[in-house]
Design a protein around this motif. Structure first.
Motif, PDB file in Angstrom:
ATOM      1  N   ILE A 230       0.831  -1.201   0.000  1.00  0.00           N
ATOM      2  CA  ILE A 230       0.000   0.000   0.000  1.00  0.00           C
ATOM      3  C   ILE A 230       0.866   1.251   0.000  1.00  0.00           C
ATOM      4  CG2 ILE A 230      -1.787   1.245   1.275  1.00  0.00           C
ATOM      5  CD1 ILE A 230      -2.714  -1.347  -0.005  1.00  0.00           C
ATOM      6  N   ASP A 231       2.025   1.161   0.649  1.00  0.00           N
ATOM      7  CA  ASP A 231       2.928   2.315   0.708  1.00  0.00           C
ATOM      8  C   ASP A 231       3.433   2.696  -0.677  1.00  0.00           C
ATOM      9  OD1 ASP A 231       4.508   1.280   3.817  1.00  0.00           O
ATOM     10  OD2 ASP A 231       2.677   2.423   3.439  1.00  0.00           O
ATOM     11  N   GLU A 232       3.741   1.654  -1.471  1.00  0.00           N
ATOM     12  CA  GLU A 232       4.345   1.895  -2.781  1.00  0.00           C
ATOM     13  C   GLU A 232       3.245   2.217  -3.791  1.00  0.00           C
ATOM     14  OE1 GLU A 232       7.400   2.160  -3.295  1.00  0.00           O
ATOM     15  OE2 GLU A 232       8.397   1.147  -1.661  1.00  0.00           O
ATOM     16  N   MET A 233       2.817   3.478  -3.828  1.00  0.00           N
ATOM     17  CA  MET A 233       1.771   3.892  -4.744  1.00  0.00           C
ATOM     18  C   MET A 233       2.271   4.976  -5.675  1.00  0.00           C
ATOM     19  SD  MET A 233      -1.729   4.051  -2.476  1.00  0.00           S
ATOM     20  CE  MET A 233      -2.533   2.556  -1.905  1.00  0.00           C
ATOM     21  N   ASN A 234       1.622   5.093  -6.814  1.00  0.00           N
ATOM     22  CA  ASN A 234       1.928   6.194  -7.706  1.00  0.00           C
ATOM     23  C   ASN A 234       1.095   7.409  -7.281  1.00  0.00           C
ATOM     24  OD1 ASN A 234      -0.632   5.435  -8.549  1.00  0.00           O
ATOM     25  ND2 ASN A 234      -0.221   5.953 -10.681  1.00  0.00           N
ATOM     26  N   PRO A 235       1.301   8.559  -7.873  1.00  0.00           N
ATOM     27  CA  PRO A 235       0.569   9.750  -7.439  1.00  0.00           C
ATOM     28  C   PRO A 235      -0.954   9.613  -7.520  1.00  0.00           C
ATOM     29  CG  PRO A 235       2.452  10.373  -8.780  1.00  0.00           C
ATOM     30  CD  PRO A 235       2.345   8.884  -8.852  1.00  0.00           C
ATOM     31  N   ASP A 236      -1.463   8.728  -8.380  1.00  0.00           N
ATOM     32  CA  ASP A 236      -2.907   8.540  -8.514  1.00  0.00           C
ATOM     33  C   ASP A 236      -3.466   7.586  -7.463  1.00  0.00           C
ATOM     34  OD1 ASP A 236      -3.021  10.238 -10.714  1.00  0.00           O
ATOM     35  OD2 ASP A 236      -2.509   8.615 -12.094  1.00  0.00           O
ATOM     36  N   GLY A 237      -2.614   7.066  -6.598  1.00  0.00           N
ATOM     37  CA  GLY A 237      -3.083   6.211  -5.529  1.00  0.00           C
ATOM     38  C   GLY A 237      -3.285   4.759  -5.903  1.00  0.00           C
ATOM     39  N   VAL A 238      -2.717   4.309  -7.012  1.00  0.00           N
ATOM     40  CA  VAL A 238      -2.849   2.918  -7.442  1.00  0.00           C
ATOM     41  C   VAL A 238      -1.682   2.108  -6.885  1.00  0.00           C
ATOM     42  CG1 VAL A 238      -2.967   1.329  -9.400  1.00  0.00           C
ATOM     43  CG2 VAL A 238      -4.053   3.591  -9.543  1.00  0.00           C
ATOM     44  N   ALA A 239      -1.987   1.058  -6.149  1.00  0.00           N
ATOM     45  CA  ALA A 239      -0.936   0.237  -5.549  1.00  0.00           C
ATOM     46  C   ALA A 239      -0.191  -0.561  -6.615  1.00  0.00           C
ATOM     47  CB  ALA A 239      -1.549  -0.713  -4.520  1.00  0.00           C
ATOM     48  N   ARG A 240       1.046  -0.863  -6.331  1.00  0.00           N
ATOM     49  CA  ARG A 240       1.866  -1.658  -7.259  1.00  0.00           C
ATOM     50  C   ARG A 240       1.348  -3.095  -7.344  1.00  0.00           C
ATOM     51  NH1 ARG A 240       8.262  -0.379  -6.085  1.00  0.00           N
ATOM     52  NH2 ARG A 240       8.270   1.795  -6.818  1.00  0.00           N
ATOM     53  N   LYS A 241       1.272  -3.589  -8.571  1.00  0.00           N
ATOM     54  CA  LYS A 241       0.927  -4.985  -8.800  1.00  0.00           C
ATOM     55  C   LYS A 241       1.702  -5.489 -10.013  1.00  0.00           C
ATOM     56  CE  LYS A 241      -3.501  -5.667  -6.587  1.00  0.00           C
ATOM     57  NZ  LYS A 241      -4.868  -6.188  -6.691  1.00  0.00           N
ATOM     58  N   VAL A 242       1.991  -6.787  -9.998  1.00  0.00           N
ATOM     59  CA  VAL A 242       2.587  -7.438 -11.167  1.00  0.00           C
ATOM     60  C   VAL A 242       1.698  -8.606 -11.536  1.00  0.00           C
ATOM     61  CG1 VAL A 242       4.609  -8.515 -12.188  1.00  0.00           C
ATOM     62  CG2 VAL A 242       4.903  -6.821 -10.371  1.00  0.00           C
ATOM     63  N   LEU A 243       1.157  -8.557 -12.750  1.00  0.00           N
ATOM     64  CA  LEU A 243       0.375  -9.665 -13.279  1.00  0.00           C
ATOM     65  C   LEU A 243       1.320 -10.608 -14.016  1.00  0.00           C
ATOM     66  CD1 LEU A 243      -2.233 -11.166 -14.101  1.00  0.00           C
ATOM     67  CD2 LEU A 243      -2.388  -9.593 -16.069  1.00  0.00           C
ATOM     68  N   PHE A 244       1.439 -11.819 -13.508  1.00  0.00           N
ATOM     69  CA  PHE A 244       2.260 -12.840 -14.155  1.00  0.00           C
ATOM     70  C   PHE A 244       1.354 -13.730 -15.005  1.00  0.00           C
ATOM     71  CE2 PHE A 244       4.672 -11.800 -10.266  1.00  0.00           C
ATOM     72  CZ  PHE A 244       5.864 -11.404 -10.853  1.00  0.00           C
ATOM     73  N   VAL A 245       1.577 -13.701 -16.312  1.00  0.00           N
ATOM     74  CA  VAL A 245       0.789 -14.511 -17.235  1.00  0.00           C
ATOM     75  C   VAL A 245       1.564 -15.792 -17.508  1.00  0.00           C
ATOM     76  CG1 VAL A 245      -0.298 -14.633 -19.502  1.00  0.00           C
ATOM     77  CG2 VAL A 245      -0.252 -12.461 -18.258  1.00  0.00           C
ATOM     78  N   ALA A 246       1.032 -16.898 -17.024  1.00  0.00           N
ATOM     79  CA  ALA A 246       1.726 -18.185 -17.104  1.00  0.00           C
ATOM     80  C   ALA A 246       0.963 -19.142 -18.006  1.00  0.00           C
ATOM     81  CB  ALA A 246       1.886 -18.781 -15.698  1.00  0.00           C
ATOM     82  N   GLY A 247       1.585 -20.296 -18.243  1.00  0.00           N
ATOM     83  CA  GLY A 247       0.961 -21.318 -19.075  1.00  0.00           C
ATOM     84  C   GLY A 247       1.935 -21.828 -20.109  1.00  0.00           C
ATOM     85  N   ALA A 248       1.550 -22.895 -20.783  1.00  0.00           N
ATOM     86  CA  ALA A 248       2.404 -23.465 -21.828  1.00  0.00           C
ATOM     87  C   ALA A 248       2.477 -22.523 -23.017  1.00  0.00           C
ATOM     88  CB  ALA A 248       1.852 -24.823 -22.266  1.00  0.00           C
ATOM     89  N   GLY A 249       3.604 -22.568 -23.742  1.00  0.00           N
ATOM     90  CA  GLY A 249       3.715 -21.810 -24.972  1.00  0.00           C
ATOM     91  C   GLY A 249       2.638 -22.220 -25.960  1.00  0.00           C
ATOM     92  N   ARG A 250       2.157 -21.270 -26.760  1.00  0.00           N
ATOM     93  CA  ARG A 250       1.114 -21.478 -27.762  1.00  0.00           C
ATOM     94  C   ARG A 250      -0.253 -21.717 -27.124  1.00  0.00           C
ATOM     95  NH1 ARG A 250       3.151 -18.968 -31.631  1.00  0.00           N
ATOM     96  NH2 ARG A 250       1.389 -19.743 -32.872  1.00  0.00           N
ATOM     97  N   SER A 251      -0.457 -21.239 -25.893  1.00  0.00           N
ATOM     98  CA  SER A 251      -1.746 -21.435 -25.235  1.00  0.00           C
ATOM     99  C   SER A 251      -2.559 -20.153 -25.130  1.00  0.00           C
ATOM    100  CB  SER A 251      -1.548 -22.030 -23.836  1.00  0.00           C
ATOM    101  OG  SER A 251      -0.829 -21.132 -23.010  1.00  0.00           O
TER     102      SER A 251
END
Length: 363
Positions: free
Chosen positions: A8-29
């Protein structure tokens, strides 16, 4: 005053918290399609990106640095991108537990949050190192969230054979799909510091991407997706190609050994349930634990039976190496002028040939 979590501390000026979306799965899926959609809706793919090619003309939406570091680690671990060995997870797991590797990834992630607080990281090699990425993201004050793409295994196998000229055969590719998806399911289960996970059917993404991605955004609390703009939605409509599903096949088309055929089909059936609302349950986790045990048993049995094939391949490789070394030696000798060779005493030439022969035998 109560201390707030770092995410929650690590926010941008617009107040959006940091997140990383990891897209996983087999290749060609369909991982590139999903990553491409969320990036066009405003999430940030760290630059530079892997450039498009004939196998994916609309682009991969994956950071070049991520691909390069994964290739480096896979080469070190002697693991293939599509590896069917259950023990391969132990080989990559040793790299995931290294502190320098975690620091390296955290330091790479950190500056990209200056571009946008919500990042998307995608690479078919990602599942091998999910534990490392989870730790690295949390260390930057970001919440890791996970989306795993689901596409029928026969279509994944067919697509790899069509676009990657894979020569290892359908059985290997189907087994590597089972190995990859069963581990990805296990590696993305809820853990401390996570923000959730979703499973996305490739078919759902192509049929109604708005409904599918909107549900993903709300499930993972991705503000960029929840508050997307109409012009970004129009851009995704232009990006989605109804013909993206260019390979269709069924398990029966692959001609797999019966036990592998049945296990692949059962795994796909259970994974599909995870994409349904309320399908990601502790009972489902127990089912996947059992499927992993069944796959390990199947692989170990096949490995024990096929040792002669592995030994034969090793001997063939040694023979080829000796033949290539011999040809290289003859080529070097042929490049030495005849008058120079003639000036070397016969006893010296015999000694050199004998020494070179011993050297080749020892290699």
């Amino acid at each position: 005053m109560t201390e707030q979590p770092r995410a929650i501390d690590e926010m941008n000026p617009d107040g959006v918290a940091r997140k990383v979306l990891f897209v996983a799965g087999a290749g060609r899926s369909g991982t590139s399609t999903l990553a491409g959609i969320v990036s066009k809706l405003g999430m940030h793919v760290p630059l530079p990106e892997v450039p498009p090619d004939d196998s994916n003309p609309r682009g991969f939406s994956e950071p070049q640095w991520v691909v390069d570091v994964h290739d480096e680690w896979l080469a070190e671990a002697l693991v293939q991108v599509s590896d069917s060995r259950p023990n391969a997870w132990f080989d990559t797991g040793r790299i995931c537990s290294r502190e320098p590797a975690r620091i390296r990834v955290s330091e790479w992630l950190e500056p990209h949050f200056a571009e946008h607080p919500e990042l998307v990281v995608k690479d078919p090699r990602l599942s091998w190192f999910l534990g490392l990425w989870r730790v690295a993201a949390i260390r930057t004050g970001a919440t890791p969230v996970f989306a795993t793409m689901l596409r029928p295994p026969a279509e994944v196998v067919g697509s790899k054979q069509k676009y990657y000229a894979n020569k290892l055969g359908s059985a290997h590719l189907a087994a590597s799909w089972v190995n990859m998806l069963l581990h990805t399911e296990r590696a993305t289960r809820p853990a401390e510091g996570d923000g959730g996970r979703v499973f996305v059917r490739y078919e759902d993404l192509l049929t109604d991407w708005v409904k599918t991605v909107t549900a993903l955004g709300h499930a993972l609390d991705l503000q960029t997706i929840i508050h997307t703009r109409s012009d970004q939605i129009r851009e995704v409509h232009r990006f989605i190609d109804p013909n993206l599903r260019r390979v269709t096949a069924t398990l029966d088309d692959l001609g797999l050994p019966k036990r592998l055929h049945d296990l692949t089909g059962h795994t796909w059936e259970e994974l599909n349930k995870l994409a349904d609302e309320g399908g990601d349950t502790t009972d489902a986790h127990a089912t996947f634990d059992q499927l992993r045990r069944e796959y390990v048993d199947l692989y170990e049995e096949a490995e024990a039976i096929s040792r002669s094939t592995a030994e034969h391949a090793r001997l063939q490789a040694r023979r080829r190496a000796r033949a290539e070394a011999s040809a290289e030696h003859r080529s070097l000798v042929d490049r030495v002028p005849h008058d120079v060779r003639a000036a070397i005493p016969p006893s010296v030439r015999r000694g050199m040939r004998k020494a070179l022969g011993r050297e080749r035998d020892e290699q």
